[in-house]
Design a protein around this motif. Structure first.
Motif, short mmCIF file in Angstrom:
data_model
loop_
_atom_site.label_atom_id
_atom_site.label_comp_id
_atom_site.label_asym_id
_atom_site.label_seq_id
_atom_site.Cartn_x
_atom_site.Cartn_y
_atom_site.Cartn_z
N ILE A 1 43.68 56.05 -8.38
CA ILE A 1 43.36 54.62 -8.35
C ILE A 1 41.95 54.40 -7.82
CG2 ILE A 1 45.77 53.90 -8.09
CD1 ILE A 1 45.26 53.52 -5.11
N THR A 2 41.41 53.21 -8.10
CA THR A 2 40.11 52.79 -7.59
C THR A 2 40.33 51.78 -6.48
OG1 THR A 2 39.12 53.09 -9.79
CG2 THR A 2 37.90 51.76 -8.20
N VAL A 3 39.73 52.03 -5.34
CA VAL A 3 39.93 51.17 -4.18
C VAL A 3 38.59 50.78 -3.58
CG1 VAL A 3 42.22 52.05 -3.56
CG2 VAL A 3 40.18 53.20 -2.68
N GLN A 4 38.61 49.69 -2.82
CA GLN A 4 37.42 49.24 -2.10
C GLN A 4 37.65 49.44 -0.60
OE1 GLN A 4 36.03 44.93 -1.39
NE2 GLN A 4 34.81 45.59 -3.14
N VAL A 5 36.62 49.92 0.10
CA VAL A 5 36.72 50.13 1.55
C VAL A 5 36.57 48.78 2.24
CG1 VAL A 5 35.72 51.28 3.55
CG2 VAL A 5 35.72 52.43 1.32
N LEU A 6 37.58 48.42 3.04
CA LEU A 6 37.55 47.16 3.78
C LEU A 6 36.99 47.36 5.18
CD1 LEU A 6 41.00 45.53 2.87
CD2 LEU A 6 38.76 45.11 1.83
N GLU A 7 37.46 48.42 5.85
CA GLU A 7 37.07 48.64 7.25
C GLU A 7 37.14 50.12 7.59
OE1 GLU A 7 38.45 47.21 11.76
OE2 GLU A 7 39.59 46.59 9.99
N VAL A 8 36.20 50.56 8.43
CA VAL A 8 36.19 51.94 8.92
C VAL A 8 36.21 51.89 10.44
CG1 VAL A 8 34.95 54.14 8.98
CG2 VAL A 8 34.87 52.72 6.92
N ASP A 9 37.31 52.39 11.04
CA ASP A 9 37.46 52.41 12.49
C ASP A 9 37.11 53.82 12.98
OD1 ASP A 9 38.33 52.49 15.15
OD2 ASP A 9 39.97 51.08 14.77
N LEU A 10 35.89 53.98 13.50
CA LEU A 10 35.42 55.30 13.93
C LEU A 10 36.19 55.82 15.13
CD1 LEU A 10 31.56 54.78 13.55
CD2 LEU A 10 33.09 56.00 11.99
N ASP A 11 36.56 54.94 16.05
CA ASP A 11 37.24 55.38 17.27
C ASP A 11 38.64 55.90 16.96
OD1 ASP A 11 35.07 54.68 18.83
OD2 ASP A 11 35.78 52.63 19.15
N ARG A 12 39.38 55.16 16.14
CA ARG A 12 40.75 55.57 15.82
C ARG A 12 40.82 56.38 14.53
NH1 ARG A 12 44.81 50.65 16.27
NH2 ARG A 12 43.35 49.66 14.82
N GLU A 13 39.68 56.61 13.89
CA GLU A 13 39.60 57.38 12.65
C GLU A 13 40.56 56.83 11.60
OE1 GLU A 13 40.05 61.53 13.45
OE2 GLU A 13 38.04 61.71 14.31
N ARG A 14 40.47 55.53 11.37
CA ARG A 14 41.33 54.86 10.39
C ARG A 14 40.48 54.15 9.34
NH1 ARG A 14 46.29 52.12 13.91
NH2 ARG A 14 47.14 54.07 14.73
N ILE A 15 40.95 54.22 8.12
CA ILE A 15 40.25 53.60 7.00
C ILE A 15 41.18 52.59 6.35
CG2 ILE A 15 39.03 53.99 4.82
CD1 ILE A 15 38.77 56.97 5.71
N SER A 16 40.72 51.35 6.24
CA SER A 16 41.49 50.31 5.55
C SER A 16 40.92 50.11 4.15
CB SER A 16 41.44 48.99 6.33
OG SER A 16 42.02 49.15 7.61
N LEU A 17 41.81 50.09 3.16
CA LEU A 17 41.41 50.01 1.76
C LEU A 17 42.07 48.83 1.06
CD1 LEU A 17 41.92 53.80 0.90
CD2 LEU A 17 39.76 52.69 1.52
N SER A 18 41.52 48.48 -0.10
CA SER A 18 42.12 47.42 -0.91
C SER A 18 42.11 47.83 -2.38
CB SER A 18 41.34 46.11 -0.75
OG SER A 18 41.84 45.12 -1.64
N LEU A 19 43.26 47.68 -3.01
CA LEU A 19 43.36 47.93 -4.45
C LEU A 19 43.06 46.64 -5.22
CD1 LEU A 19 44.11 49.67 -6.90
CD2 LEU A 19 46.51 49.11 -6.46
N LYS A 20 43.56 45.52 -4.71
CA LYS A 20 43.40 44.27 -5.45
C LYS A 20 41.94 43.81 -5.48
CE LYS A 20 44.27 40.74 -1.86
NZ LYS A 20 45.20 39.70 -1.41
N ALA A 21 41.13 44.24 -4.50
CA ALA A 21 39.73 43.84 -4.48
C ALA A 21 38.95 44.41 -5.66
CB ALA A 21 39.07 44.27 -3.17
N THR A 22 39.48 45.46 -6.28
CA THR A 22 38.80 46.06 -7.44
C THR A 22 39.31 45.47 -8.75
OG1 THR A 22 40.43 47.87 -7.66
CG2 THR A 22 38.58 48.23 -6.17
#
Length: 449
Positions: free
Chosen positions: A261-282
């Motif tokens: 799938i193609t996703v858009q990066v919403l947020e990158v949390d460097l401290d907790r090493e978490r990545i939030s993504l969105s499918l509908k944004a694409t």
């Protein structure tokens, strides 16, 4: 000590009188025996290999017996795969004499004792152990690290693995996270080792990942609250609210493990090493698309989805629902929506308000009945001939015939005599109507009185 012949048969050395010198036979026999105690580790040569046991000559008054279950930390092994005749083997004394007077030994217990000291030293130094996976058990894997090390399923990879069978035979590295000699308990974590070795790679990956970027990924797991997507270095989470513009009951209805799938990066949390993504944004926002292609005053075709005390919701596009207020259902007064429509019913409605920002559409059945401009997609569906230049529905003789009309046409083509009879009857009716004066006009023509 005895000797092995060409066939591998063991022959004890014969003691002759000249060997004894000044000692008696009993004295010589006692002097030749080693002294053993329970729990002692001894060494000897394998003199016999059977299916269920191995005999070991340790210089004791009788050969020691190693039962097959005491040969290896692996279960259900063939003794011949573990030892061969003549091998020098260490074993731990389990019992000096059983009820049959035999010396019972354990090769795996000796191996365990030797390995335990090494394992303790590795844990103290926060080091890594390595060994082949020898068994899949409930909840995880067993590694041969000189003893049986338990690797829980949740700690095999950075994310939980469903099928553990492919790991059998593979050599894995792991950290020791729990050690209890009294309970013979060694717990390992490969995930801790992976996290440690991949920390720099993860930091570089996160540092180069920016919000707004569009990335390709593969769905690695689907959970109730969303889906994890492997971006080629780390996993990111697409929350259920970011899977689709439409309402989603369960993420599994939108994506499946293995989907690209193609996703858009919403947020990158460097401290907790978490990545939030969105499918509908694409994907195209259906509300934006609907608002771009429609305007207030247009007629659209929809399906009633739900009745509420104040009106009815009508689906007019993929994931697009509008409200027909009860006051817009009919020209006459309506007490309840079910007096006019039922769920599942399809009908024409007019757009009377379109609020893209609040994602609300107001519709009217009452005003649709008065006519208006039909939305472009429906003009194409029903045929351009059915509308005038302004988009108003005008119908006409060129409309597509109904299924019933088509069936009758086919029937008359096959039965021309009946078709002719119908034509003659129609002509007779027309003639009769033409000869008779219109009732109203005849009455008016008569003088009063």
């Amino acid at each position: 000590m005895g000797t092995f012949d060409e066939k591998g048969e063991y022959t004890p050395r014969q003691v002759v009188e000249n060997d004894l010198g000044s000692m008696s036979l009993d004295e010589a026999y006692s002097a030749s025996m080693v002294d053993v105690e329970d729990g002692q580790i001894v060494e000897g040569s394998v003199v016999k290999v059977d299916r269920d046991e191995v005999l070991l000559d340790i210089g004791y008054k009788s050969e020691g017996v190693i039962p097959s279950r005491e040969l290896s930390i692996r279960n259900d092994v063939d003794p011949s795969e573990i030892v061969s005749l003549g091998d020098r083997v260490e074993a731990l004394v389990l019992q000096k004499e059983d009820k049959e007077g035999r010396l019972i030994l354990s090769k795996k217990r000796a191996q365990y004792e030797r390995a335990w000291g090494t394992i303790e030293a590795i844990k103290e130094a926060e080091g890594v152990v390595s060994g082949p996976v020898i068994e899949v058990v409930k909840g995880g894997l067993i590694l041969d690290i000189g003893l049986r090390g338990f690797l829980p399923a949740s700690l095999v990879e950075l994310r939980r693995v469903r099928d553990l069978q492919p790991y059998v035979g593979r050599t894995l590295e792991a950290k020791i996270i729990e050690l209890d000699k009294n309970r013979n308990n060694v717990v390992l974590s490969r995930r801790a080792w992976l996290e440690e070795t991949q920390k720099e790679q993860r930091e570089d990956f996160l540092a180069n990942l920016k919000p707004g970027e569009v990335r390709q990924g593969v769905v690695s797991s689907v959970v109730n609250f969303g889906a994890f997507v492997d971006l080629g270095g780390m996993d990111g989470l697409v929350h259920v609210s970011e899977l689709s513009w439409k309402h989603v009951d369960h993420p599994g209805s939108v994506v499946a493990v293995g989907d690209e799938i193609t996703v858009q990066v919403l947020e990158v949390d460097l401290d907790r090493e978490r990545i939030s993504l969105s499918l509908k944004a694409t994907q195209q926002d259906p509300w934006q698309e609907f608002a771009s292609n429609h305007r207030v005053g247009e007629l659209v075709y929809g399906r009633v989805t739900k009745l509420v005390p104040f009106g009815a919701f009508v689906q007019v596009g993929d994931g697009i629902e509008g409200l027909v207020h009860i006051s817009e259902m009919s020209a006459h007064h309506v007490d309840l929506p079910e007096q006019v429509v039922t769920p599942g019913e399809e009908l024409w409605v007019k757009i009377i308000d379109l609020d893209l920002q609040r994602r609300r559409i107001s519709l009217s059945i009452k005003q649709a009945a008065e006519g208006g401009v039909v939305a472009a997609e429906y003009q194409e569906h029903f045929g351009e001939h059915a509308y005038d230049d302004e988009g108003n529905y005008i119908g006409g003789a060129t409309e597509t015939p109904s299924d019933a009309e088509a069936a009758w046409a086919e029937y008359y083509a096959e039965h021309p005599e009946e078709a002719q009879a119908v034509v003659e009857a129609a002509e007779a009716d027309a003639a009769a109507e033409g000869d008779a004066p219109a009732g109203g006009e005849a009455d008016e023509a008569q003088p009063e009185g």
